[in-house]
Design a protein around this motif. Structure first.
Motif, PDB file in Angstrom:
ATOM      1  N   SER A 116       0.781  -1.266  -0.091  1.00  0.00           N
ATOM      2  CA  SER A 116      -0.160  -0.248   0.022  1.00  0.00           C
ATOM      3  C   SER A 116       0.721   1.222  -0.128  1.00  0.00           C
ATOM      4  O   SER A 116       1.888   1.520   0.366  1.00  0.00           O
ATOM      5  N   GLY A 117       0.363   2.197  -0.552  1.00  0.00           N
ATOM      6  CA  GLY A 117       1.095   3.450  -0.633  1.00  0.00           C
ATOM      7  C   GLY A 117       1.805   3.980  -1.886  1.00  0.00           C
ATOM      8  O   GLY A 117       1.686   5.157  -2.151  1.00  0.00           O
ATOM      9  N   LEU A 118       1.647   3.027  -3.018  1.00  0.00           N
ATOM     10  CA  LEU A 118       2.127   3.221  -4.418  1.00  0.00           C
ATOM     11  C   LEU A 118       1.193   2.325  -5.138  1.00  0.00           C
ATOM     12  O   LEU A 118       1.978   1.358  -5.827  1.00  0.00           O
ATOM     13  N   PRO A 119       0.040   3.105  -5.614  1.00  0.00           N
ATOM     14  CA  PRO A 119      -0.870   2.034  -6.389  1.00  0.00           C
ATOM     15  C   PRO A 119      -0.260   2.044  -7.782  1.00  0.00           C
ATOM     16  O   PRO A 119       0.083   2.969  -8.145  1.00  0.00           O
ATOM     17  N   GLU A 120      -0.522   1.000  -8.357  1.00  0.00           N
ATOM     18  CA  GLU A 120      -0.578   0.845  -9.683  1.00  0.00           C
ATOM     19  C   GLU A 120      -1.647   1.152 -10.619  1.00  0.00           C
ATOM     20  O   GLU A 120      -2.850   0.751 -10.454  1.00  0.00           O
ATOM     21  N   ILE A 121      -1.913   2.158 -11.202  1.00  0.00           N
ATOM     22  CA  ILE A 121      -2.946   2.637 -12.051  1.00  0.00           C
ATOM     23  C   ILE A 121      -2.498   2.759 -13.489  1.00  0.00           C
ATOM     24  O   ILE A 121      -1.595   3.212 -14.023  1.00  0.00           O
ATOM     25  N   PRO A 122      -3.162   2.219 -14.623  1.00  0.00           N
ATOM     26  CA  PRO A 122      -2.887   2.292 -15.895  1.00  0.00           C
ATOM     27  C   PRO A 122      -2.803   3.815 -16.248  1.00  0.00           C
ATOM     28  O   PRO A 122      -3.558   4.578 -16.030  1.00  0.00           O
ATOM     29  N   VAL A 137     -13.000   8.210  -9.608  1.00  0.00           N
ATOM     30  CA  VAL A 137     -12.159   7.216  -9.766  1.00  0.00           C
ATOM     31  C   VAL A 137     -11.267   7.399  -8.612  1.00  0.00           C
ATOM     32  O   VAL A 137     -10.680   8.238  -8.103  1.00  0.00           O
ATOM     33  N   LEU A 138     -11.005   6.219  -8.084  1.00  0.00           N
ATOM     34  CA  LEU A 138     -10.248   5.923  -6.941  1.00  0.00           C
ATOM     35  C   LEU A 138      -9.557   4.470  -7.117  1.00  0.00           C
ATOM     36  O   LEU A 138      -9.776   3.835  -7.888  1.00  0.00           O
ATOM     37  N   HIS A 139      -8.363   4.207  -6.282  1.00  0.00           N
ATOM     38  CA  HIS A 139      -7.863   3.121  -6.389  1.00  0.00           C
ATOM     39  C   HIS A 139      -8.140   2.138  -5.243  1.00  0.00           C
ATOM     40  O   HIS A 139      -8.820   3.128  -4.111  1.00  0.00           O
ATOM     41  N   SER A 140      -8.362   0.941  -5.022  1.00  0.00           N
ATOM     42  CA  SER A 140      -8.439   0.129  -3.849  1.00  0.00           C
ATOM     43  C   SER A 140      -8.016   0.412  -2.520  1.00  0.00           C
ATOM     44  O   SER A 140      -8.306   0.200  -1.701  1.00  0.00           O
ATOM     45  N   MET A 141      -6.685   1.181  -2.784  1.00  0.00           N
ATOM     46  CA  MET A 141      -6.252   1.759  -1.526  1.00  0.00           C
ATOM     47  C   MET A 141      -6.897   2.865  -0.788  1.00  0.00           C
ATOM     48  O   MET A 141      -6.981   2.875   0.402  1.00  0.00           O
ATOM     49  N   ASP A 142      -7.523   3.494  -1.624  1.00  0.00           N
ATOM     50  CA  ASP A 142      -8.327   4.651  -1.039  1.00  0.00           C
ATOM     51  C   ASP A 142      -9.593   4.106  -0.629  1.00  0.00           C
ATOM     52  O   ASP A 142     -10.108   4.548   0.460  1.00  0.00           O
ATOM     53  N   TYR A 143     -10.183   3.225  -1.109  1.00  0.00           N
ATOM     54  CA  TYR A 143     -11.430   2.480  -0.692  1.00  0.00           C
ATOM     55  C   TYR A 143     -11.221   1.865   0.658  1.00  0.00           C
ATOM     56  O   TYR A 143     -11.956   2.026   1.557  1.00  0.00           O
ATOM     57  N   SER A 144     -10.246   1.078   0.726  1.00  0.00           N
ATOM     58  CA  SER A 144      -9.767   0.312   2.020  1.00  0.00           C
ATOM     59  C   SER A 144      -9.473   1.304   2.906  1.00  0.00           C
ATOM     60  O   SER A 144      -9.490   0.760   4.302  1.00  0.00           O
ATOM     61  N   ALA A 145      -8.962   2.524   2.853  1.00  0.00           N
ATOM     62  CA  ALA A 145      -8.598   3.449   3.986  1.00  0.00           C
ATOM     63  C   ALA A 145      -9.959   4.063   4.627  1.00  0.00           C
ATOM     64  O   ALA A 145      -9.792   4.581   5.854  1.00  0.00           O
ATOM     65  N   MET A 146     -11.093   3.618   3.956  1.00  0.00           N
ATOM     66  CA  MET A 146     -12.112   4.301   4.518  1.00  0.00           C
ATOM     67  C   MET A 146     -12.575   3.350   5.625  1.00  0.00           C
ATOM     68  O   MET A 146     -12.376   2.099   5.668  1.00  0.00           O
ATOM     69  N   ILE A 324     -13.340   1.812  -9.336  1.00  0.00           N
ATOM     70  CA  ILE A 324     -12.284   1.549  -8.558  1.00  0.00           C
ATOM     71  C   ILE A 324     -11.091   0.799  -9.012  1.00  0.00           C
ATOM     72  O   ILE A 324     -11.586  -0.405  -9.714  1.00  0.00           O
ATOM     73  N   PHE A 325      -9.987   1.212  -9.303  1.00  0.00           N
ATOM     74  CA  PHE A 325      -8.862   0.372  -9.905  1.00  0.00           C
ATOM     75  C   PHE A 325      -8.356  -0.495  -8.664  1.00  0.00           C
ATOM     76  O   PHE A 325      -7.666  -0.082  -7.770  1.00  0.00           O
ATOM     77  N   ALA A 326      -8.849  -1.913  -8.765  1.00  0.00           N
ATOM     78  CA  ALA A 326      -8.129  -2.789  -7.938  1.00  0.00           C
ATOM     79  C   ALA A 326      -6.862  -3.487  -8.523  1.00  0.00           C
ATOM     80  O   ALA A 326      -6.860  -4.642  -8.770  1.00  0.00           O
TER      81      ALA A 326
END
Length: 474
Positions: A116-122, A137-146, A324-326
């Motif tokens: 976590s901390g450095l997401p892979e986004i295309p 638009v968000l990454h799964s990291m942001d969703y999981s932080a909720m 959500i980019f997972a």
């Protein structure tokens, strides 16, 4: 002299490293960027477990919360001199007159998701990326932080599209399906399909542990550094390995409606096991697929439009309110960027055609006084991380010495050859011991002078699955 150990991250591996370092008489300092132990806020059970673990072993006094590590540097000899070393500089040099008095255990920030901390986004061409999309638009990291309440409110009544094929994508889709049902189905877009196992998988009544996590199962695999007889045996048993893989796959095709939803992977289940790409499904996951609450789509390429996403071969966009980019994390890049030294950055990164070079999946031969606990994965990370921290505890205590740098580099090449041979989807850089966890633990046991045969009796040791309980007395 005070024996100090710096540990980056108060997640699973960081707490384990702290526990075993303290038990060996070292004074660990754990640097944690967050205000609590590193677990997913949406996973309250895991958070409570880590907090109770830290309380039980009295680890909180060692943790510095709200303390983000920006970089790691070596204090000592110059880099040119280090390149001439024949032996890894560890605890002995560390506590000598030229050492800085601080050993560094580096554990990349990791929870149940990856780094976590450095997401892979295309990346997308201009005019085809998230900037043209009217939703969020968000990454799964942001969703999981909720936290749970915020996450539930965020997805309720929304058209959700999840992009990804790993565990996080499946778990998020399941949560969205429970929140919105088939009135507002969650769409999962995948490029590569992986084998997904029911949480209670017993292929045709046979223990999954026996089929994949016993010494007998590992007899069918060419292992790193194996002897001649072991190699001959693995070659002769190749048809049996193929048959075991097909046994598991036939069970999964029967148990789950994979063909109906075009969810049959191209790789074998044992290949994906070797690269840690198989995953376990939440209970009743396919019930949500069957009732229309989750919709799978496969596409090699996609782009954004105002209404949502455009997929290969489809004229109409997939409409969405939230995407959500997972899609994982840049673990290699994060590991590289933690160093301030360009020399160490290049050392740890290796080359695009090689695996990350870590001896015993922890020690880089040419980066002194540093161990990486949680980069390399298994199918049971808690089990694997604890074994590594036990090994590091013995090493800190001087119970054994590492081989020469040259010998460690030769061993790393053998593991790289193994990964390239068995990895699914050509994921050989994805450090994973999932196909040979017992063989890996045997090496750790031999290093510390313990008997690797942990079970009583020949047949029990050969056929029964190995678990963390077998190494409890180490």
């Amino acid at each position: 002299m005070e024996k100090r150990v710096a540990i980056i991250g108060a997640g699973i591996s960081g707490l384990l490293a702290c526990k075993y370092a303290a038990s060996r008489g070292f004074n660990p300092v754990v640097f944690e960027a967050q205000e609590q132990v590193d677990a997913l806020p949406t996973n309250a059970q895991l958070l409570e477990y880590l907090q109770s673990y830290a309380r039980h072993f009295e680890l909180f006094p060692y943790i510095k919360f709200n303390s983000k590590v920006v970089s790691v540097s070596y204090v000592g000899e110059c880099e040119e001199e280090m390149q001439c070393w024949e032996l890894w500089v560890g605890v002995e040099r560390l506590l000598g007159p030229k050492g800085s008095g601080a050993s560094k255990f580096f554990t990349p920030k990791k929870s149940l998701l990856r780094f976590s901390g450095l997401p892979e986004i295309p990346s997308f061409p201009p005019g085809y990326g998230p900037e043209v999309f009217s939703g969020k638009v968000l990454h799964s990291m942001d969703y999981s932080a909720m936290d749970n309440a915020s996450a539930a409110k965020f997805i309720k009544g929304k058209r959700i599209v999840v992009i990804g094929s790993g565990k996080s994508a499946i778990d998020i889709a399941f949560e969205c399906a429970k929140a919105n049902g088939n009135d507002i189905p969650c769409t999962v877009i995948q490029r590569t399909i992986h084998w997904m196992l029911p949480h209670d998988a017993q292929p045709w009544g046979v223990s999954f542990g026996f089929l994949c996590f016993s010494r007998f199962a590992e007899l069918l695999v060419h292992k790193p550094g194996e002897g001649f007889l072991s190699s001959i045996l693995a070659t002769s048993l190749l048809p049996l390995r193929w048959g075991m893989s097909k046994l598991i796959e036939s069970y999964l095709r029967w148990r789950l409606p994979l063909k109906k939803y075009n969810m049959i992977p191209k790789e074998s289940v044992l290949q994906e096991t070797s690269s840690c790409q198989i995953l376990f499904l939440p209970p009743n996951f396919y019930n949500k697929v069957e009732d229309g609450s989750i919709v799978f789509k496969k596409s090699q390429r996609l782009s954004f439009c105002k209404e949502g996403l455009i997929l290969d071969g489809e004229d109409d966009p997939v409409k969405a309110d939230i995407v959500i980019f997972a899609t994982g994390y840049k673990g290699d890049e994060k590991l590289k960027n933690i160093f301030s030294s360009p020399t160490f950055q290049n050392c740890i990164a290796g080359s695009p055609t090689s695996a990350i070079p870590l001896y015993r999946q922890m020690i880089h031969p040419r980066i002194p006084q540093l161990a990486v606990i949680s980069y390399s994965e298994s199918l049971s990370n808690l089990y694997t991380f604890e074994m590594r921290c036990k090994w590091l505890g013995y090493f800190l205590d001087g119970a054994f010495k590492l081989p020469s740098i040259k010998e460690m580099e030769e061993d790393i090449k053998k593991w790289e050859k193994y990964m390239k041979r068995y990895s699914g989807n050509a994921k050989f850089r994805r450090a994973c011991i999932g196909g040979v966890p017992i063989w890996y633990n045997d090496q750790l046991c031999k290093d510390i002078g313990s008997n690797p045969r942990r079970k009583k009796g020949f047949f029990a040791d050969l056929f029964e699955p190995y678990t963390l309980a077998d190494y409890k007395e180490l």
